[in-house]
Structures are given as structure tokens and as C-alpha cells.
Design a protein around this motif. Structure first.
Motif, PDB file in Angstrom:
ATOM      1  N   LEU A 175      32.094  15.680  58.678  1.00  0.00           N
ATOM      2  CA  LEU A 175      31.262  16.600  57.903  1.00  0.00           C
ATOM      3  C   LEU A 175      30.794  17.779  58.747  1.00  0.00           C
ATOM      4  CD1 LEU A 175      29.089  14.028  55.922  1.00  0.00           C
ATOM      5  CD2 LEU A 175      30.931  15.463  55.037  1.00  0.00           C
ATOM      6  N   ALA A 176      30.551  17.528  60.034  1.00  0.00           N
ATOM      7  CA  ALA A 176      30.072  18.605  60.896  1.00  0.00           C
ATOM      8  C   ALA A 176      31.169  19.612  61.219  1.00  0.00           C
ATOM      9  CB  ALA A 176      29.507  18.024  62.189  1.00  0.00           C
ATOM     10  N   GLY A 180      45.413  19.799  63.551  1.00  0.00           N
ATOM     11  CA  GLY A 180      44.966  19.972  62.173  1.00  0.00           C
ATOM     12  C   GLY A 180      44.784  18.647  61.463  1.00  0.00           C
ATOM     13  N   TYR A 181      45.295  17.571  62.042  1.00  0.00           N
ATOM     14  CA  TYR A 181      45.134  16.237  61.467  1.00  0.00           C
ATOM     15  C   TYR A 181      43.749  15.640  61.753  1.00  0.00           C
ATOM     16  CZ  TYR A 181      50.183  15.668  60.525  1.00  0.00           C
ATOM     17  OH  TYR A 181      51.450  15.774  60.041  1.00  0.00           O
ATOM     18  N   VAL A 182      42.969  16.248  62.662  1.00  0.00           N
ATOM     19  CA  VAL A 182      41.739  15.622  63.141  1.00  0.00           C
ATOM     20  C   VAL A 182      40.783  15.221  62.026  1.00  0.00           C
ATOM     21  CG1 VAL A 182      39.612  16.055  64.448  1.00  0.00           C
ATOM     22  CG2 VAL A 182      41.845  16.556  65.473  1.00  0.00           C
ATOM     23  N   PRO A 183      40.452  16.097  61.045  1.00  0.00           N
ATOM     24  CA  PRO A 183      39.533  15.678  59.988  1.00  0.00           C
ATOM     25  C   PRO A 183      40.037  14.447  59.233  1.00  0.00           C
ATOM     26  CG  PRO A 183      39.784  18.051  59.968  1.00  0.00           C
ATOM     27  CD  PRO A 183      40.820  17.521  60.902  1.00  0.00           C
ATOM     28  N   SER A 184      41.332  14.461  58.876  1.00  0.00           N
ATOM     29  CA  SER A 184      41.887  13.319  58.153  1.00  0.00           C
ATOM     30  C   SER A 184      41.917  12.085  59.047  1.00  0.00           C
ATOM     31  CB  SER A 184      43.297  13.648  57.660  1.00  0.00           C
ATOM     32  OG  SER A 184      43.278  14.720  56.736  1.00  0.00           O
ATOM     33  N   ALA A 185      42.234  12.262  60.323  1.00  0.00           N
ATOM     34  CA  ALA A 185      42.266  11.136  61.254  1.00  0.00           C
ATOM     35  C   ALA A 185      40.868  10.524  61.398  1.00  0.00           C
ATOM     36  CB  ALA A 185      42.797  11.591  62.605  1.00  0.00           C
ATOM     37  N   ARG A 186      39.823  11.366  61.464  1.00  0.00           N
ATOM     38  CA  ARG A 186      38.460  10.826  61.545  1.00  0.00           C
ATOM     39  C   ARG A 186      38.097  10.070  60.276  1.00  0.00           C
ATOM     40  NH1 ARG A 186      35.749  12.234  65.919  1.00  0.00           N
ATOM     41  NH2 ARG A 186      36.237  14.165  67.044  1.00  0.00           N
ATOM     42  N   GLU A 188      33.974  12.195  50.170  1.00  0.00           N
ATOM     43  CA  GLU A 188      34.195  10.758  50.352  1.00  0.00           C
ATOM     44  C   GLU A 188      33.578  10.284  51.660  1.00  0.00           C
ATOM     45  OE1 GLU A 188      38.218   9.285  49.372  1.00  0.00           O
ATOM     46  OE2 GLU A 188      38.684  11.376  48.876  1.00  0.00           O
ATOM     47  N   ALA A 189      33.655  11.120  52.676  1.00  0.00           N
ATOM     48  CA  ALA A 189      33.054  10.752  53.953  1.00  0.00           C
ATOM     49  C   ALA A 189      31.536  10.571  53.801  1.00  0.00           C
ATOM     50  CB  ALA A 189      33.366  11.821  54.998  1.00  0.00           C
ATOM     51  N   ALA A 190      30.883  11.459  53.050  1.00  0.00           N
ATOM     52  CA  ALA A 190      29.441  11.337  52.832  1.00  0.00           C
ATOM     53  C   ALA A 190      29.123  10.055  52.069  1.00  0.00           C
ATOM     54  CB  ALA A 190      28.932  12.558  52.058  1.00  0.00           C
ATOM     55  N   LYS A 243      28.400   1.375  62.584  1.00  0.00           N
ATOM     56  CA  LYS A 243      27.831   2.455  63.375  1.00  0.00           C
ATOM     57  C   LYS A 243      28.913   3.425  63.841  1.00  0.00           C
ATOM     58  CE  LYS A 243      23.722  -0.011  64.983  1.00  0.00           C
ATOM     59  NZ  LYS A 243      22.939  -0.460  66.172  1.00  0.00           N
ATOM     60  N   GLU A 244      29.996   2.889  64.337  1.00  0.00           N
ATOM     61  CA  GLU A 244      31.103   3.757  64.762  1.00  0.00           C
ATOM     62  C   GLU A 244      31.685   4.506  63.564  1.00  0.00           C
ATOM     63  OE1 GLU A 244      32.205   4.537  67.754  1.00  0.00           O
ATOM     64  OE2 GLU A 244      30.653   3.291  68.679  1.00  0.00           O
ATOM     65  N   ALA A 245      31.753   3.836  62.452  1.00  0.00           N
ATOM     66  CA  ALA A 245      32.273   4.489  61.250  1.00  0.00           C
ATOM     67  C   ALA A 245      31.392   5.659  60.852  1.00  0.00           C
ATOM     68  CB  ALA A 245      32.372   3.481  60.124  1.00  0.00           C
ATOM     69  N   ILE A 246      30.051   5.442  60.872  1.00  0.00           N
ATOM     70  CA  ILE A 246      29.129   6.524  60.519  1.00  0.00           C
ATOM     71  C   ILE A 246      29.315   7.710  61.463  1.00  0.00           C
ATOM     72  CG2 ILE A 246      26.696   7.179  60.502  1.00  0.00           C
ATOM     73  CD1 ILE A 246      26.061   4.351  59.487  1.00  0.00           C
ATOM     74  N   GLY A 247      29.497   7.420  62.752  1.00  0.00           N
ATOM     75  CA  GLY A 247      29.680   8.502  63.715  1.00  0.00           C
ATOM     76  C   GLY A 247      30.918   9.343  63.401  1.00  0.00           C
TER      77      GLY A 247
END
Length: 263
Positions: free
Chosen positions: A206-207, A176-182, A217-219, A196-200
């Protein structure tokens, strides 16, 4: 001649009468001796009886004295036993009190040990956590690794933080941490200019979790990376999509300001 026989008969009678008179005191004395002897015998019997009674009384008294002495010795022995029992009882009371203290201390130690064991077990048991408004169940190792990586990021060690978050995602891809970790991985990469890695990673967030609290914030971070890469057209579109999808967010307000500066 006839007179003589009469005298002779009279004399015989007189002799008999005299003999009876003379014999009376002798019989009286004889009777008195017999009574005296009987009295003496009775007296002797009484004396013997009295002596026997005295002897029996003496024997009884002697036996009574012996019994009394024996009773006194028994009482002394009993008193000694009672005193010994009092001493033993006092010892037992002391031992019981010590035992009660030992039991109380043991119970306290057991309680503390149980609490310590429970606390240690909790460290290895899954538990509910809330991160960025999302509640989920996580393993202790997940929580520990995520918090350690986040602490590294907040200390300004962005390259180390990027490494830690990337390792976390590989080890716990379903966490469940994955979205926050990304999100934090993308920020660490942005800080190290790995745009580039950050955008990925921001796009992956978002996906997979478009409704996540960090999604706006990610967008916005994607637009920032595009601007750093001089991809102005892509940045503009990203900002416009942000305003359209998340209009009430703080990120949308910031996007409007940036769009105004880009015109």
C-alpha cells in the motif's frame, strides 16, 4: 646441122618436163606422210593428255575417297564426342538438381535454426509483461522466478511459496513484479499463520503502490490478519480506511459487511 641443136634443146626440155611429172607424185606422197606423222603425234599427245587427265582424275578420286573416309571418321569422332557431352550434361543436370535440393534444405535448416536462435535469445531478452493490470519490462529471469513462485502458491505449498517470493524480492527489488510479489507473499504468510509478517508485506504494498490493482485486497487482508491477532480496533480502522480510499472496489463491499458483523 642447125636442126640437131633444136632437137637437143627440145629433148632437154622434154626431159625436164618429164622429170617434173615424175617428181609430182613423190612430193605428194611425201606431204601425205608428214601429215600422217603430225596426226599421229597429235593423237599420241591427246592420248598422253587424256591419260594424264585420267591419272589426275584417279588421283583426285583416290584423294576424294581418302578425304571422305577421313571425314566419316571425323564425323564418327564428333558424334562420339556429342554423345559424351550429352552424358556429361545429364550428369551435370542431375548434380544441379541435387545441389538445388541441398541448397533448399540448407536454407530451410538455416531458417529453422535462426528461428530457434531467436526464440532462445528472446528467453534472455527483456520483454513487456502485464501483471495485475500493470505493464512493464521484465528480464526473463524475473518472469520465470515470479511465475514459478506463483505456481507453487497455487499448488497449495504456501511455505515454499513464501520462501520463493521472499527470495524474488531480495533478488529483484526494483522489478515491476514487486507489488504483486508482496501481495502473494503476504497471502502465503497468512496461510501459514505468520500474520505479523503478512501485515508488513501488505502495508509495504500500500505504501509503494497505493493505486495497484491488488491494493484494496491488500488492505482487506491486513484487516483479516488483525482480526486473527485479536486486534479488533485496528481491524475496524483498517476496514473504514479501505471503504474511504477504495469505495468502488469489491474489497470495500466486503469491508462493509464485516463492519456490520463487528457491531
Amino acid at each position: 646441122m642447125a636442126t640437131k641443136p633444136m632437137r637437143t634443146g627440145y629433148g632437154l626440155a622434154l626431159v625436164v618436163a618429164l622429170a617434173g611429172v615424175l617428181a609430182t607424185p613423190a612430193r605428194a606422197a611425201l606431204f601425205e606422210d608428214d601429215e600422217a606423222r603430225r596426226a599421229i603425234i597429235e593423237l599420241r599427245q591427246r592420248i598422253d593428255t587424256l591419260q594424264q587427265s585420267n591419272q589426275r582424275a584417279g588421283d583426285d578420286l583416290r584423294r576424294s575417297g581418302e578425304d571422305t573416309s577421313q571425314m566419316r571418321r571425323s564425323l564418327l569422332d564428333l558424334q562420339g564426342q556429342i554423345e559424351a557431352l550429352h552424358v556429361e550434361l545429364a550428369k551435370l543436370r542431375g548434380q544441379n538438381e541435387q545441389l538445388a535440393r541441398d541448397v533448399s534444405e540448407l536454407q530451410r535448416l538455416q531458417k529453422e535454426t535462426a528461428q530457434g536462435v531467436n526464440e532462445r535469445l528472446k528467453k534472455f531478452e527483456p520483454g513487456k509483461v502485464t501483471v495485475d493490470g500493470q505493464e512493464f519490462v521484465a528480464e526473463p529471469a524475473e518472469r520465470q522466478d515470479f511465475e514459478a513462485a506463483l505456481a507453487t502458491f497455487r499448488s497449495g505449498k504456501f511455505a515454499d511459496a513464501a520462501t520463493a517470493f521472499a527470495a524474488f524480492l531480495r533478488q529483484f527489488p526494483q522489478s515491476g513484479y514487486v507489488p504483486s510479489a508482496r501481495f502473494w507473499l503476504g497471502n502465503a504468510q497468512y496461510a501459514t499463520r505468520d500474520y505479523k509478517e503478512a501485515i508488513g508485506n501488505f502495508k509495504a504494498l500500500l505504501a509503494s503502490a497505493p493505486n495497484h490493482a491488488r491494493a484494496p485486497e491488500a488492505a482487506l487482508s491486513i484487516a483479516n490478519c488483525q482480526m486473527e491477532l485479536k486486534a479488533t480496533t485496528g481491524a475496524r480502522k483498517t476496514l473504514e480506511d479501505l471503504i474511504r480510499v477504495y469505495p468502488a472496489s469489491e474489497a470495500a463491499a466486503a469491508a462493509k459487511e464485516r463492519l456490520a458483523r463487528m457491531k
